[in-house]
Design a protein around this motif. Structure first.
Motif, PDB file in Angstrom:
ATOM      1  N   THR A   1       0.811  -1.222   0.000  1.00 53.31           N
ATOM      2  CA  THR A   1       0.000   0.000   0.000  1.00 53.31           C
ATOM      3  C   THR A   1       0.842   1.268   0.000  1.00 53.31           C
ATOM      4  O   THR A   1       0.667   2.155  -0.840  1.00 53.31           O
ATOM      5  CB  THR A   1      -0.936   0.008   1.214  1.00 53.31           C
ATOM      6  N   LYS A   2       1.761   1.377   0.947  1.00 49.66           N
ATOM      7  CA  LYS A   2       2.554   2.600   1.097  1.00 49.66           C
ATOM      8  C   LYS A   2       3.399   2.870  -0.144  1.00 49.66           C
ATOM      9  O   LYS A   2       3.424   4.000  -0.664  1.00 49.66           O
ATOM     10  CB  LYS A   2       3.459   2.487   2.320  1.00 49.66           C
ATOM     11  N   THR A   3       4.081   1.860  -0.631  1.00 46.11           N
ATOM     12  CA  THR A   3       4.944   2.046  -1.797  1.00 46.11           C
ATOM     13  C   THR A   3       4.129   2.328  -3.052  1.00 46.11           C
ATOM     14  O   THR A   3       4.508   3.167  -3.877  1.00 46.11           O
ATOM     15  CB  THR A   3       5.828   0.803  -2.012  1.00 46.11           C
ATOM     16  N   THR A   4       2.999   1.648  -3.208  1.00 43.82           N
ATOM     17  CA  THR A   4       2.141   1.887  -4.376  1.00 43.82           C
ATOM     18  C   THR A   4       1.670   3.335  -4.419  1.00 43.82           C
ATOM     19  O   THR A   4       1.692   3.978  -5.476  1.00 43.82           O
ATOM     20  CB  THR A   4       0.925   0.943  -4.356  1.00 43.82           C
ATOM     21  N   LYS A   5       1.261   3.871  -3.273  1.00 45.48           N
ATOM     22  CA  LYS A   5       0.814   5.266  -3.227  1.00 45.48           C
ATOM     23  C   LYS A   5       1.946   6.220  -3.580  1.00 45.48           C
ATOM     24  O   LYS A   5       1.749   7.201  -4.311  1.00 45.48           O
ATOM     25  CB  LYS A   5       0.253   5.580  -1.841  1.00 45.48           C
ATOM     26  N   SER A   6       3.133   5.937  -3.086  1.00 49.14           N
ATOM     27  CA  SER A   6       4.293   6.784  -3.403  1.00 49.14           C
ATOM     28  C   SER A   6       4.608   6.743  -4.892  1.00 49.14           C
ATOM     29  O   SER A   6       4.907   7.771  -5.509  1.00 49.14           O
ATOM     30  CB  SER A   6       5.518   6.325  -2.597  1.00 49.14           C
ATOM     31  N   VAL A   7       4.546   5.538  -5.470  1.00 53.37           N
ATOM     32  CA  VAL A   7       4.839   5.374  -6.897  1.00 53.37           C
ATOM     33  C   VAL A   7       3.831   6.144  -7.745  1.00 53.37           C
ATOM     34  O   VAL A   7       4.202   6.885  -8.669  1.00 53.37           O
ATOM     35  CB  VAL A   7       4.838   3.880  -7.283  1.00 53.37           C
ATOM     36  N   LEU A   8       2.544   5.983  -7.450  1.00 47.45           N
ATOM     37  CA  LEU A   8       1.511   6.640  -8.246  1.00 47.45           C
ATOM     38  C   LEU A   8       1.586   8.159  -8.119  1.00 47.45           C
ATOM     39  O   LEU A   8       1.400   8.888  -9.101  1.00 47.45           O
ATOM     40  CB  LEU A   8       0.125   6.152  -7.821  1.00 47.45           C
ATOM     41  N   GLN A   9       1.861   8.642  -6.926  1.00 47.63           N
ATOM     42  CA  GLN A   9       1.970  10.085  -6.715  1.00 47.63           C
ATOM     43  C   GLN A   9       3.109  10.674  -7.549  1.00 47.63           C
ATOM     44  O   GLN A   9       2.937  11.699  -8.230  1.00 47.63           O
ATOM     45  CB  GLN A   9       2.205  10.374  -5.232  1.00 47.63           C
ATOM     46  N   GLU A  10       4.258  10.034  -7.509  1.00 51.60           N
ATOM     47  CA  GLU A  10       5.409  10.525  -8.261  1.00 51.60           C
ATOM     48  C   GLU A  10       5.194  10.360  -9.766  1.00 51.60           C
ATOM     49  O   GLU A  10       5.588  11.220 -10.568  1.00 51.60           O
ATOM     50  CB  GLU A  10       6.671   9.779  -7.830  1.00 51.60           C
TER      51      GLU A  10
END
Length: 386
Positions: A130-139
């Motif tokens: 969850t945390k990494t996916t959100k970071s990836v999509l945001q960037e």
């Protein structure tokens, strides 16, 4: 066409099915035979194309970044071809998994129709968390908007860029192996049973022996049946020395103390300690591990130079729980991830590095002596896609 691996034209990871190449002698387009693994890709006239790069490429920062990534792969292949091939072979199942996901996702050409929700679901499905996916999509969204991308294919290239950025910029610990200024360097390999500690200890001994170091393996796993005998076999295969328990010597602390005496007196460069397999919630065994750290400090005036947590690659995202628990108990300095050749979930390494701020130092991509490989972030990201 005869391929010279030492020449400037080397095999580069360009597309998923790069089976066509241009022959340098006749300049005709030919195709690779079907038995050539696709991860070895096509002969690419990298240097000639580099000289002919257009002004458009120079204006596009993403293309420039990918250009540098290709250059890195070329240089890496030239320097250590076997490393590239072994790494590619070990990540084959994961790459196939990612390729299937991307084939289903990137079915449109226009950005207006790009399925962002489906991409989010895909990142979850390949174990990014969850945390990494959100970071990836945001960037990723930020890059797409700033660079005004119109083609979906650019998103895939940008995704590669974002993932690479996460595992490089957010790894706060030095990923290189630590060597003590005053020998011997002491390395503990810790983790639960079945993760591959004993095997990794033997393979790591072999890696360092190739560097000309005098290596001593220490068999401190006295709880698991045949663990000492297994390490003896690896020591023999690696052609390095081993310290085994004396008759009726069962305490790992006593074994380690005597082994350190031997290492100091006989001037060993490296001491690799195969510890007992234990769960992080086993209080007795964890106290014993702390005692072993104190033994090193008492003998050498410092604690272990490295504490490497060994994880089975098949665990996927479940490994994150173990990492967090072990970090709270002992000073873990890095990770050894084994059996990556047997899993399609190697993508979870991105989330572990990003979230737990621990470097992956070694990865296991096979059963052979040479199949424990240093972790290369650039090569890893490229091989996840191509």
């Amino acid at each position: 066409m005869r391929v010279d691996r030492s020449a400037a034209f080397v095999q580069v990871f360009i597309t998923r099915f790069p089976l066509a190449y241009r022959c340098f002698s006749c300049r005709k387009i030919k195709r690779m035979p079907s038995y050539v693994p696709f991860y070895t890709c096509a002969i690419f006239d990298f240097f000639r194309k580099k000289e002919q790069a257009s002004d458009t490429d120079n204006k596009n920062s993403l293309k420039s970044d990918n250009h540098q990534l290709f250059k890195y792969i070329v240089d890496r292949s030239t320097a250590d071809w076997n490393q590239v091939v072994k790494f590619g072979k070990g990540l084959e199942k994961t790459r196939e998994n990612w390729s299937k996901q991307f084939q289903r996702l990137f079915t449109t050409d226009e950005m207006e129709q790009f399925p962002w929700k489906e991409l989010e679901a895909m990142l979850y499905s390949v174990d990014l968390g969850t945390k990494t996916t959100k970071s990836v999509l945001q960037e990723l969204r930020k890059i797409v908007e700033e660079r005004k991308y119109k083609q979906v294919e650019d998103v895939k290239a940008a995704l590669k860029e974002v993932l690479y950025g996460l595992i490089v910029s957010e790894t706060t610990t030095d990923a290189s192996s630590k060597i003590a200024t005053e020998p011997p360097t002491v390395v503990f390999l810790v983790g639960s049973n079945g993760m591959g500690k004993t095997t990794s200890t033997g393979k790591l001994g072999y890696k360092y022996s190739l560097q000309g170091k005098k290596v001593l393996l220490v068999a401190c796993d006295t709880y698991r049946a045949a663990a000492v005998e297994q390490l003896e076999i690896w020591a023999s295969r690696s052609q390095v020395d081993i310290y085994t328990p004396k008759p009726k010597q069962y305490k790992p602390t006593a074994i380690l103390f005597d082994a350190l005496e031997k290492a100091v007196n006989e001037k060993y460069d490296l001491v690799l300690v195969d510890t007992c397999g234990r769960m992080h919630n086993n209080e007795t065994l964890m106290k014993e591990l702390s005692s072993m750290c104190r033994i090193v400090e008492k003998k050498l005036g410092r604690g272990p130079d490295e504490v490497l947590l060994v994880l089975d690659g098949v665990l996927g995202r479940n490994a994150s729980t173990q990492v967090k628990a072990w970090k709270n108990l002992i000073p873990v300095t890095g990770l050894v991830v084994t059996k990556l050749d047997g899993t399609g979930k190697a993508g979870y390494l991105v989330s572990i590095i990003h979230e737990d701020k621990l470097p992956v130092k070694w990865i296991g991509v096979g059963e052979g002596l040479e199949d424990l490989r240093s972790f290369d972030p650039q090569l890893f990201i490229q091989l996840l896609f191509d």
